[in-house]
Design an enzyme around this catalytic site. Sequence first.
Site, PDB file in Angstrom:
ATOM      1  N   TYR A  61      20.289 -62.617  -0.980  1.00  0.00           N
ATOM      2  CA  TYR A  61      20.343 -61.721   0.170  1.00  0.00           C
ATOM      3  C   TYR A  61      21.320 -62.265   1.203  1.00  0.00           C
ATOM      4  CZ  TYR A  61      15.905 -59.882  -1.715  1.00  0.00           C
ATOM      5  OH  TYR A  61      14.916 -59.349  -2.517  1.00  0.00           O
ATOM      6  N   HIS A 131      14.310 -63.813 -10.084  1.00  0.00           N
ATOM      7  CA  HIS A 131      14.674 -62.532  -9.477  1.00  0.00           C
ATOM      8  C   HIS A 131      14.966 -61.474 -10.544  1.00  0.00           C
ATOM      9  CE1 HIS A 131      16.743 -60.810  -5.609  1.00  0.00           C
ATOM     10  NE2 HIS A 131      15.881 -59.971  -6.154  1.00  0.00           N
ATOM     11  N   LEU A 217       9.858 -42.076   1.821  1.00  0.00           N
ATOM     12  CA  LEU A 217       8.462 -41.736   2.090  1.00  0.00           C
ATOM     13  C   LEU A 217       8.088 -41.820   3.563  1.00  0.00           C
ATOM     14  CD1 LEU A 217       6.955 -43.482  -1.045  1.00  0.00           C
ATOM     15  CD2 LEU A 217       6.837 -41.042  -0.543  1.00  0.00           C
ATOM     16  N   THR A 218       9.040 -42.162   4.413  1.00  0.00           N
ATOM     17  CA  THR A 218       8.755 -42.142   5.857  1.00  0.00           C
ATOM     18  C   THR A 218       8.765 -40.725   6.392  1.00  0.00           C
ATOM     19  OG1 THR A 218      11.084 -42.312   6.527  1.00  0.00           O
ATOM     20  CG2 THR A 218       9.897 -44.381   6.116  1.00  0.00           C
TER      21      THR A 218
END
Length: 335
Positions: A61, A131, A217-218
Amino acid sequence: MTRAGSTAWTGKLGQSTVPRVGLGCMGMSEFYGASDEAENLRILAKAFEVGYAHFDTADMYGNGHNEQLLGRFLKTVPREKVFLASKFGIVRDGPGGLSRSVNNRPEYVREACDRSLARLGVDYLDLYYVHRRDASVPIEETVGAMAELVKAGKVRALGLSEVSVETLRRGHKVHPIAAIETEYSLLSRDPDAELLPACKELGVAFVAYSPLSRGLLTAELKPDDVKKNGDVRQFLPRFSGDNFNRNLALVEKLKEIAGERKCTPSQLALAWVLSRGEHIHIIPGTRREKYLIENFGAGSIQLSASEVDRITSAIDVSQVVGTRYPEAAMQGIGR
């Protein structure tokens, strides 16, 4: 490890009992547009204050930036109060590079762990994941090398990410696997068939990432929201072309049920994931205080069996269009 005042349900993760709502930290470094370092540190501090204990990161990241960010945060809080998870295995081609490969070789496992510990400024990780699976390396060899990290005191528990049930079982025979991390939400339910039952059978925690399907999905996401520079969603099939609007339309019934329940669609979607099993944890990511608090609050929403059935039926998962990742990336999933 659970702190006083925590409202989220708690569950076993590795050697610790933590709130089942954790924080996915990836977006604080890249993939979702520009972010502010000082604000990210404030949000991390707020998360700890609210009651979050489980913080999830990975060496890829931001090419190490995310671990460095968490390292700065960790200097401000008691280490023993934080459950820290990181991952290795995806190798980037340099700063800002999009090309990547997968490396699970035993010698790389040890090198990657040492670099993560240095960036984080800690002596040990509570949970260390593979990962992505490198099919050219037997999982027994990879987990064997990870087990040596446990013996050395550098890692306390082992995890696997986006693997098949067969790989889980093979790895578990070499050393107990504490957690599986895989995408799971109302719009991504593949783990229901085999992976979730296998985790329950083996006593393995299941950590669901992207439990809000990257914002779908918000019920607040708009097409223009993902067109900004640096937002990786514009390249994902579910957000491409007409797929975006078709997938958003599936969320309308969720909004209706959330209104009746007097919670947000996000909270209802997260509570649904948690309702699927006591061994399930979630790690929604956010850079905004409002959603940080909102997401954590989902852990205290208890759904009845009839409510779970209604929510499950409200979104017809067979109507979801587009895969989670582009075709090339999907080939590395479920190995």
